[in-house]
Design an enzyme around this catalytic site. Structure first.
Site, PDB file in Angstrom:
ATOM      1  N   GLN A 123       3.468  -6.644   5.339  1.00  0.00           N
ATOM      2  CA  GLN A 123       2.257  -7.301   4.839  1.00  0.00           C
ATOM      3  C   GLN A 123       1.007  -6.464   5.178  1.00  0.00           C
ATOM      4  OE1 GLN A 123       4.692  -9.761   6.483  1.00  0.00           O
ATOM      5  NE2 GLN A 123       5.491  -9.470   4.439  1.00  0.00           N
TER       6      GLN A 123
ATOM      7  N   ASN B 166      10.128 -11.372   2.820  1.00  0.00           N
ATOM      8  CA  ASN B 166       8.985 -11.416   1.896  1.00  0.00           C
ATOM      9  C   ASN B 166       8.468  -9.997   1.644  1.00  0.00           C
ATOM     10  OD1 ASN B 166       7.911 -11.095   4.483  1.00  0.00           O
ATOM     11  ND2 ASN B 166       6.296 -12.621   4.243  1.00  0.00           N
TER      12      ASN B 166
ATOM     13  N   HIS C 273       9.610  -2.794   0.938  1.00  0.00           N
ATOM     14  CA  HIS C 273       9.103  -1.443   1.207  1.00  0.00           C
ATOM     15  C   HIS C 273       9.968  -0.433   0.455  1.00  0.00           C
ATOM     16  CE1 HIS C 273       6.956  -2.681   5.190  1.00  0.00           C
ATOM     17  NE2 HIS C 273       6.639  -3.448   4.169  1.00  0.00           N
TER      18      HIS C 273
ATOM     19  N   GLY D   3       6.166   1.736   3.315  1.00  0.00           N
ATOM     20  CA  GLY D   3       7.538   2.239   3.378  1.00  0.00           C
ATOM     21  C   GLY D   3       7.571   3.741   3.175  1.00  0.00           C
TER      22      GLY D   3
ATOM     23  N   LEU E  26      -3.163   8.230  -5.082  1.00  0.00           N
ATOM     24  CA  LEU E  26      -4.322   8.919  -5.667  1.00  0.00           C
ATOM     25  C   LEU E  26      -4.004   9.323  -7.109  1.00  0.00           C
ATOM     26  CD1 LEU E  26      -7.159  10.144  -4.901  1.00  0.00           C
ATOM     27  CD2 LEU E  26      -5.949  12.331  -4.719  1.00  0.00           C
TER      28      LEU E  26
ATOM     29  N   GLY F 195       9.173  -9.108  -8.180  1.00  0.00           N
ATOM     30  CA  GLY F 195       9.028  -8.575  -9.544  1.00  0.00           C
ATOM     31  C   GLY F 195       7.777  -9.072 -10.250  1.00  0.00           C
ATOM     32  N   ARG F 196       6.952  -9.883  -9.552  1.00  0.00           N
ATOM     33  CA  ARG F 196       5.740 -10.409 -10.209  1.00  0.00           C
ATOM     34  C   ARG F 196       4.751  -9.277 -10.488  1.00  0.00           C
ATOM     35  NH1 ARG F 196       3.704 -14.813  -5.980  1.00  0.00           N
ATOM     36  NH2 ARG F 196       4.512 -13.265  -4.541  1.00  0.00           N
ATOM     37  N   PRO F 197       3.999  -9.349 -11.625  1.00  0.00           N
ATOM     38  CA  PRO F 197       2.956  -8.344 -11.850  1.00  0.00           C
ATOM     39  C   PRO F 197       1.914  -8.465 -10.744  1.00  0.00           C
ATOM     40  CG  PRO F 197       3.082  -9.924 -13.682  1.00  0.00           C
ATOM     41  CD  PRO F 197       4.090 -10.354 -12.681  1.00  0.00           C
TER      42      PRO F 197
ATOM     43  N   GLU G  21       0.824  -1.220   0.000  1.00  0.00           N
ATOM     44  CA  GLU G  21       0.000   0.000   0.000  1.00  0.00           C
ATOM     45  C   GLU G  21       0.853   1.263   0.000  1.00  0.00           C
ATOM     46  OE1 GLU G  21      -0.160  -2.406   2.279  1.00  0.00           O
ATOM     47  OE2 GLU G  21      -2.177  -3.253   2.344  1.00  0.00           O
TER      48      GLU G  21
HETATM   49  P1  GDP Z   1       4.823  -1.284   0.905  1.00  0.00           P
HETATM   50  O1  GDP Z   1       5.206  -2.717   0.809  1.00  0.00           O
HETATM   51  O2  GDP Z   1       3.495  -1.075   1.535  1.00  0.00           O
HETATM   52  O3  GDP Z   1       5.891  -0.428   1.540  1.00  0.00           O
HETATM   53  O4  GDP Z   1       4.672  -0.772  -0.611  1.00  0.00           O
HETATM   54  P2  GDP Z   1       5.693  -1.055  -1.850  1.00  0.00           P
HETATM   55  O5  GDP Z   1       6.880  -0.206  -1.679  1.00  0.00           O
HETATM   56  O6  GDP Z   1       5.891  -2.518  -2.027  1.00  0.00           O
HETATM   57  O7  GDP Z   1       4.794  -0.609  -3.073  1.00  0.00           O
HETATM   58  C1  GDP Z   1       4.293   0.691  -3.159  1.00  0.00           C
HETATM   59  C2  GDP Z   1       4.797   1.319  -4.476  1.00  0.00           C
HETATM   60  O8  GDP Z   1       4.091   2.510  -4.724  1.00  0.00           O
HETATM   61  C3  GDP Z   1       6.260   1.726  -4.413  1.00  0.00           C
HETATM   62  O9  GDP Z   1       6.807   1.602  -5.704  1.00  0.00           O
HETATM   63  C4  GDP Z   1       6.198   3.194  -4.002  1.00  0.00           C
HETATM   64  O10 GDP Z   1       7.329   3.946  -4.450  1.00  0.00           O
HETATM   65  C5  GDP Z   1       4.960   3.636  -4.706  1.00  0.00           C
HETATM   66  N1  GDP Z   1       4.198   4.705  -4.030  1.00  0.00           N
HETATM   67  C6  GDP Z   1       3.939   4.879  -2.712  1.00  0.00           C
HETATM   68  N2  GDP Z   1       3.081   5.906  -2.526  1.00  0.00           N
HETATM   69  C7  GDP Z   1       2.804   6.391  -3.754  1.00  0.00           C
HETATM   70  C8  GDP Z   1       1.934   7.425  -4.229  1.00  0.00           C
HETATM   71  O11 GDP Z   1       1.260   8.115  -3.482  1.00  0.00           O
HETATM   72  N3  GDP Z   1       1.896   7.605  -5.599  1.00  0.00           N
HETATM   73  C9  GDP Z   1       2.629   6.845  -6.472  1.00  0.00           C
HETATM   74  N4  GDP Z   1       2.525   7.089  -7.777  1.00  0.00           N
HETATM   75  N5  GDP Z   1       3.440   5.862  -6.053  1.00  0.00           N
HETATM   76  C10 GDP Z   1       3.502   5.628  -4.711  1.00  0.00           C
HETATM   77  P1  IMO Z   2       4.722  -5.856   1.957  1.00  0.00           P
HETATM   78  O1  IMO Z   2       5.214  -5.652   3.379  1.00  0.00           O
HETATM   79  C1  IMO Z   2       2.288  -8.119  -0.834  1.00  0.00           C
HETATM   80  C2  IMO Z   2       1.896 -12.409  -0.098  1.00  0.00           C
HETATM   81  C3  IMO Z   2       2.539 -13.317  -1.137  1.00  0.00           C
HETATM   82  C4  IMO Z   2       1.614 -14.519  -1.044  1.00  0.00           C
HETATM   83  C5  IMO Z   2       1.282 -14.579   0.446  1.00  0.00           C
HETATM   84  C6  IMO Z   2       2.156 -15.551   1.224  1.00  0.00           C
HETATM   85  O2  IMO Z   2       5.700  -5.453   0.935  1.00  0.00           O
HETATM   86  O3  IMO Z   2       3.364  -5.261   1.776  1.00  0.00           O
HETATM   87  P2  IMO Z   2       4.689 -15.542   2.037  1.00  0.00           P
HETATM   88  O4  IMO Z   2       5.963 -15.390   1.280  1.00  0.00           O
HETATM   89  O5  IMO Z   2       4.473 -14.493   3.080  1.00  0.00           O
HETATM   90  O6  IMO Z   2       4.478 -16.922   2.581  1.00  0.00           O
HETATM   91  O7  IMO Z   2       3.526 -15.341   0.928  1.00  0.00           O
HETATM   92  O8  IMO Z   2       1.484 -13.269   0.952  1.00  0.00           O
HETATM   93  N1  IMO Z   2       2.823 -11.405   0.493  1.00  0.00           N
HETATM   94  C7  IMO Z   2       2.802 -10.114   0.161  1.00  0.00           C
HETATM   95  N2  IMO Z   2       2.072  -9.444  -0.760  1.00  0.00           N
HETATM   96  N3  IMO Z   2       3.137  -7.450  -0.033  1.00  0.00           N
HETATM   97  C8  IMO Z   2       3.863  -8.096   0.917  1.00  0.00           C
HETATM   98  O9  IMO Z   2       4.626  -7.452   1.805  1.00  0.00           O
HETATM   99  C9  IMO Z   2       3.733  -9.496   1.022  1.00  0.00           C
HETATM  100  N4  IMO Z   2       4.307 -10.434   1.802  1.00  0.00           N
HETATM  101  C10 IMO Z   2       3.728 -11.595   1.481  1.00  0.00           C
HETATM  102  O10 IMO Z   2       2.552 -12.736  -2.404  1.00  0.00           O
HETATM  103  O11 IMO Z   2       0.407 -14.236  -1.720  1.00  0.00           O
HETATM  104 MG    MG Z   3       5.769  -4.129  -0.634  1.00  0.00          MG
END
Ligand code: GDP
Ligand code: IMO
Ligand code: MG
Length: 427
Positions: free
Chosen positions: A223, A38, A41, A17, A331, A301-303, A14
């Site tokens: 997570q 896993n 951030h 990080g 947003l 790197g998965r979609p 979300e």
């Molecule tokens: P986390 O696991 O919750 O910390 O989130 P991730 O870092 O895995 O994925 C969030 C992605 O969205 C990252 O590539 C961030 O750089 C990006 N991001 C976070 N907030 C915003 C936002 O408000 N707008 C845009 N465009 N990107 C954002």
């Molecule tokens: P952050 O902190 C998104 C998902 C995996 C899988 C399930 C179980 O970056 O938001 P695991 O390796 O934990 O046994 O996988 O949970 N999953 C996440 N999905 N963001 C994460 O972390 C995740 N950590 C685990 O894709 O569906």
């Molecule tokens: Mg993440």
């Protein structure tokens, strides 16, 4: 005293990080309470993009202590790699503390993660293959090894001998795989422990001392609520409690010590891996969300699967976690849409329901009920204040706030540290 919990309100990624990094400018300590590598951030500053897996997102501030709590499962090799990468980029990591109670991911954990996933076939969870599930299963099965066990050579050797004998039977007899070599593991992990030794300590005591000293602490959950082992879409979940309660447990703080609990939600929703996802969008608009939002897993790197904001999920998360407020991210990704669907409830078996269901099978069959909100078709990424946002974007935020049932106090309008708006809502 000031303790703020930051947790994910949907299916992960979300922007926890980014929100943690933005708030950490005013924090003395950031604690990571759960999960393993896993998690991924992302923090984006003038110095570039940082993808953090185990190290808390306060690390980019020179005066912020970063604690990896007892609830985390640590793969020492990947943590060392992360620390080394940060050092190479000029980030001082000497303020990272690792809980001596944290459980350790050993080579058989990722191996079993992969073999278990293969044997699940069509019912595979789509794990990150980091060994997370097998490591936490060993922890609760009391077969785990803690960081503290591994710093003592004799304890490590004795405990490993017992556990590895069993693991090798599983690897060879159940999966037909090769057994792992005990002396090799002992040798590698002894060197990892030597490298990590300066960081290891009683993390929960450091956290409690910081609370006593009136310091400002952020707890950065990994997570998210719908991946929670109890409240998520089981079995398509992770193996910890990524809720606010789990954050307390993993960090070593009591619920009564927490002042704020911020839930992070995307303005739409994504999921990586398998499992129910009622508002998933399979058409071109889902693809637009993925490409505009750069929705590819930070760790694998998965979609990411993409879909529309899910009101029942959000309200459920707000209640289960006792959220005091919400940070709404990304947003700006919605800037291109004419009309934006928002899910206000589900239809199941001819009835209208308003909460996620416990059975993954049944939850996979619910149909979202949508309300369509006007888009704004205008760039929001340069807004400096809430007033700069188009009226339709403000209405979108207000409607989400009603559905979540909590005030939205931060809005993300881009990935970089500065692209965040504070919203003057009293909390
Ligand atoms: P986390 O696991 O919750 O910390 O989130 P991730 O870092 O895995 O994925 C969030 C992605 O969205 C990252 O590539 C961030 O750089 C990006 N991001 C976070 N907030 C915003 C936002 O408000 N707008 C845009 N465009 N990107 C954002
Ligand atoms: P952050 O902190 C998104 C998902 C995996 C899988 C399930 C179980 O970056 O938001 P695991 O390796 O934990 O046994 O996988 O949970 N999953 C996440 N999905 N963001 C994460 O972390 C995740 N950590 C685990 O894709 O569906
Ligand atoms: Mg993440």
């Amino acid at each position: 005293m000031s303790v703020t919990i930051i947790i994910g309100g949907q299916w992960g990624d979300e922007g926890k990080g980014k929100i943690t990094d933005s708030l950490a400018v005013q924090a003395d300590m950031v604690v990571r309470p759960n999960g393993s590598a896993n998690a991924g951030h992302t923090v984006q500053t003038d110095a570039g993009i940082f993808k953090l897996h185990l190290v808390p997102s306060g690390i980019l501030y020179t005066d912020c202590d970063c604690v990896i709590g007892a609830g985390v499962a640590i793969d020492p090799e990947s943590l060392i790699e992360e620390l080394d990468d940060l050092n190479k980029r000029g980030v001082n990591t000497s303020r990272v503390m690792i809980s001596d109670r944290a459980t350790v991911i050993l080579p058989y954990h990722p191996l079993l993660d992969q073999l278990e996933e293969q044997s699940r076939g069509e019912q595979s969870i789509g794990t990150t293959l980091k060994g997370n599930g097998p490591a936490y299963a060993d922890k609760v099965g009391r077969r785990g090894l803690r960081i503290a066990d591994m710093t003592d050579e004799r304890t490590f050797a004795e405990r490993l001998r017992l556990v590895l004998a069993e693991k090798n039977k599983i690897l060879t007899r159940i999966y037909g795989a090769d057994p792992l070599d005990e002396s090799e593991i002992l040798e590698h992990y002894a060197s990892y422990m030597e490298r990590l030794a300066p960081h290891i300590g009683q993390a929960e005591i450091a956290v409690q001392d910081a609370i006593d000293a009136g310091k400002r602490i952020l707890i950065e959950g990994a997570q998210a609520t719908l991946l929670d082992i109890d409240y998520g879409s089981y079995p398509y979940v992770t193996s910890t409690s990524p809720t606010a309660a789990g954050a307390c447990q993993g960090a070593g703080v009591g619920p009564g010590q927490v002042d704020r609990t911020i839930g992070v939600f995307k303005a739409y929703i994504t999921r990586v891996g398998s499992g129910p996802f009622p508002t998933e969008e399979h058409d071109q608009r889902g693809e637009i969300l993925r490409s505009r939002g750069k929705e590819f897993g930070t760790t694998t790197g998965r979609p990411r699967r993409t879909g529309w904001f899910d009101g029942p999920v959000a309200r459920y998360a707000a209640r289960i976690n006792g959220l005091s407020e919400v940070a709404l991210t990304k947003l700006d990704i919605l800037d291109e849409f004419d009309r934006i669907p928002v899910c206000t409830g589900y239809r199941y078996g001819g009835e209208l329901i308003s909460n996620p269901l416990a059975s993954a099978l049944q939850y996979g069959e619910v149909e979202p009920v949508y309300e369509y909100l006007d888009g704004w078709r205008q760039d929001t990424s340069n807004a400096q204040t809430m007033d700069d946002l188009p009226a339709a974007a403000q209405r979108y935020i207000e409607r989400l706030e009603e559905l979540i049932g909590r005030p939205i106090t931060y809005i993300g309008i881009g990935p970089s540290r500065s692209q965040i708006l504070e919203r003057g809502v009293a909390v």
